[in-house]
Design an enzyme around this catalytic site. Structure first.
Site, PDB file in Angstrom:
ATOM      1  N   ASP A 226      11.383   3.760   1.193  1.00  0.00           N
ATOM      2  CA  ASP A 226      10.674   4.163   2.405  1.00  0.00           C
ATOM      3  C   ASP A 226       9.504   3.190   2.637  1.00  0.00           C
ATOM      4  OD1 ASP A 226      10.690   6.784   4.308  1.00  0.00           O
ATOM      5  OD2 ASP A 226       8.623   6.186   3.963  1.00  0.00           O
ATOM      6  N   TYR A 374       2.448   5.446  10.709  1.00  0.00           N
ATOM      7  CA  TYR A 374       3.505   4.992  11.619  1.00  0.00           C
ATOM      8  C   TYR A 374       2.904   4.267  12.829  1.00  0.00           C
ATOM      9  CZ  TYR A 374       7.024   7.535   8.999  1.00  0.00           C
ATOM     10  OH  TYR A 374       7.864   7.959   8.007  1.00  0.00           O
ATOM     11  N   HIS A 431      17.803   9.523   0.349  1.00  0.00           N
ATOM     12  CA  HIS A 431      16.541   8.841   0.633  1.00  0.00           C
ATOM     13  C   HIS A 431      15.495   9.010  -0.472  1.00  0.00           C
ATOM     14  CE1 HIS A 431      13.613   6.993   3.306  1.00  0.00           C
ATOM     15  NE2 HIS A 431      12.776   7.973   3.053  1.00  0.00           N
TER      16      HIS A 431
END
Length: 455
Positions: A226, A374, A431
């Site tokens: 990630d 983000y 993930h």
């Protein structure tokens, strides 16, 4: 058929031209100040201080009162996890959280490894530093920095740490024994959030590099998935001479000619370097790539544009926070879990582990600052930052877990990381690899380090 062969030939030439331009360059190291106000003239305190996770009766009571005030919305009949987190199953989670989950016990588990804080570029940086309990004669532990992502935390690594620091006690060879450093990204958990705009993965990589130097390590291994994969990649671009090896279980490949071959891969994948396994994981393209990205990227658009708005709601409601984060632990672990009434959460994780991760966001009040990451990294658009177009020239290993959000074929990885030493198709997993499949990930890290050490 002839048209396809012609297209493949043209693409092949473009790929050869692109890959052959192996220009070794590094990112400028620069410096930063992310604390409040102007940077002080005095030298920054470089001391490292022990830290302990703590809780209180007041904190637990406040959590319980907020859970008790939850106003559920009934799910649609037969909706399962297709509309997001199913509120019927959420009631079961909340009952366990309210009546059975023992936060004090989990705090003790969190404290089983030593925690520390140190001030870097104006921020208190938190990290776990786990050293081997015993070392074979003549063995020196290998420093390994492991970096989490969103919506995870340093706690993701608690199951893999003993496999790396004490392999013999877990039936593994003691050829490689590691001491593991797991920092919290600034604005996540116990690491202080930036007071200023602009702290992205490159700045984080520089901060974590300074952390490793402060701990006395001039050369070290790094591993991430990630955001952690991009932070570690940026560190290898900043200070390649200090990175002995880079291991990833996710890769951001945005500037590669290979991505242009996606639409042709199902028909002529062999000519384009795709293996049979690549084809299985990428096709049919519409379902496994296009629809999958559309389904799972809504959160990203919100957090890359206006993170503070949704952050207000999530920071005020533990129930909303849990639903928002746990949904990712469902479909990011296996996309097919959206067809299950309980999202398949307990197939791979315990409720204690899932809720401990939630509590690291809730008790520190860091969901909003974690979402801002983000905005800082994607707010200016894709392919706008120098590092996106740069290759990485340190020894690299890659673990391709089959249920990752987007499969990245070896050809794509090698285009970005020319010194790729190992690429593994993992047997299972998604993930959150370190938490879901710690044994598989530990084995792949050890395999990669063996190849590096033998060079």
């Amino acid at each position: 058929m002839w048209l396809e062969i012609l297209l493949a030939s043209v693409l092949g030439f473009l790929i050869y031209w692109f890959v052959s331009r192996d220009k070794e360059e590094t990112l400028p190291l620069e410096d930063g100040w992310w604390g409040p106000g102007a940077k002080p003239t005095a030298r920054e305190d470089e001391n490292i201080h022990p830290f302990k996770v703590e809780t209180s009766e007041e904190e637990i009571n406040d959590l319980h009162q907020r859970i008790d005030r939850f106003r559920p919305t009934p799910p649609l009949e037969g909706s399962r996890f297709h509309y997001g987190f199913n509120s019927k199953y959420l009631k079961k989670i909340l009952s366990y959280w309210r009546n059975e989950f023992d936060w004090r016990k989990q705090v003790e588990i969190l404290n089983k490894y030593p925690h520390f804080k140190t001030k870097i570029e104006g921020l208190d940086i938190h990290f776990v530093h786990a050293k081997p309990p015993q070392l074979p004669s003549g063995c020196t532990p290998k420093p390994l920095l492991m970096v989490h992502g969103w919506p995870g935390s340093f706690y993701e690594f608690y199951k893999i740490i003993p496999l790396l620091t004490d392999p013999k006690s877990h039936g593994l060879s003691d050829e490689h024994v590691f001491e593991v450093i797991c920092p919290s990204i600034p604005g996540y958990g116990f690491s202080e959030a930036s007071s200023k705009k602009g702290l992205g993965t490159v700045a984080t990589a520089r901060i974590f590099y300074k952390l490793m130097l402060r701990l006395g390590f001039q050369e070290f291994y790094i591993q991430g998935g990630d955001w952690g994969s991009l932070i570690c990649t940026n560190m290898a671009q900043l200070v390649p001479s200090h990175v002995k090896g880079l291991h990833l279980n996710m890769a951001f490949i945005s500037r590669s000619v290979y991505t242009l071959t996606l639409l042709l891969g199902q028909r002529i994948g062999g000519l384009l370097g795709y293996t049979k396994r690549d084809t299985e994981l990428l096709y049919p393209f519409k379902e496994k790539v296009f629809y999958s990205i559309m389904r799972e990227s809504g959160y990203l658009h919100i957090q890359a544009t206006k993170p503070d708005t949704v952050g207000c709601a999530l920071n005020d409601s533990p129930v909303g926070l849990a639903a928002y984060i746990l949904e990712k632990f469902s479909t990011w672990t296996n996309a097919e879990f959206r067809d299950l009434e309980d999202g398949g959460l307990e197939k791979k994780f315990s409720l204690d582990d899932l809720l401990t991760n939630i509590m690291l966001y809730w008790t520190t009040g860091t969901i909003t600052s974690s979402q801002r990451y983000y905005k800082e990294n994607l707010g200016q658009g894709l392919m706008t930052q120098k590092h996106e177009g740069m290759k990485v020239f340190v020894p690299t290993g890659f673990a391709a877990f089959p249920c990752e959000l987007l499969h990245v074929p070896e050809k794509w990885v090698r285009a970005k990381y020319p010194k790729l030493l190992s690429y593994s198709y993992m047997a299972r997993g998604g993930h959150f690899a370190a938490l879901e499949e710690p044994e598989l990930l530990a084995q792949d890290i050890r395999k990669f380090v063996t190849l590096v050490e033998r060079q």
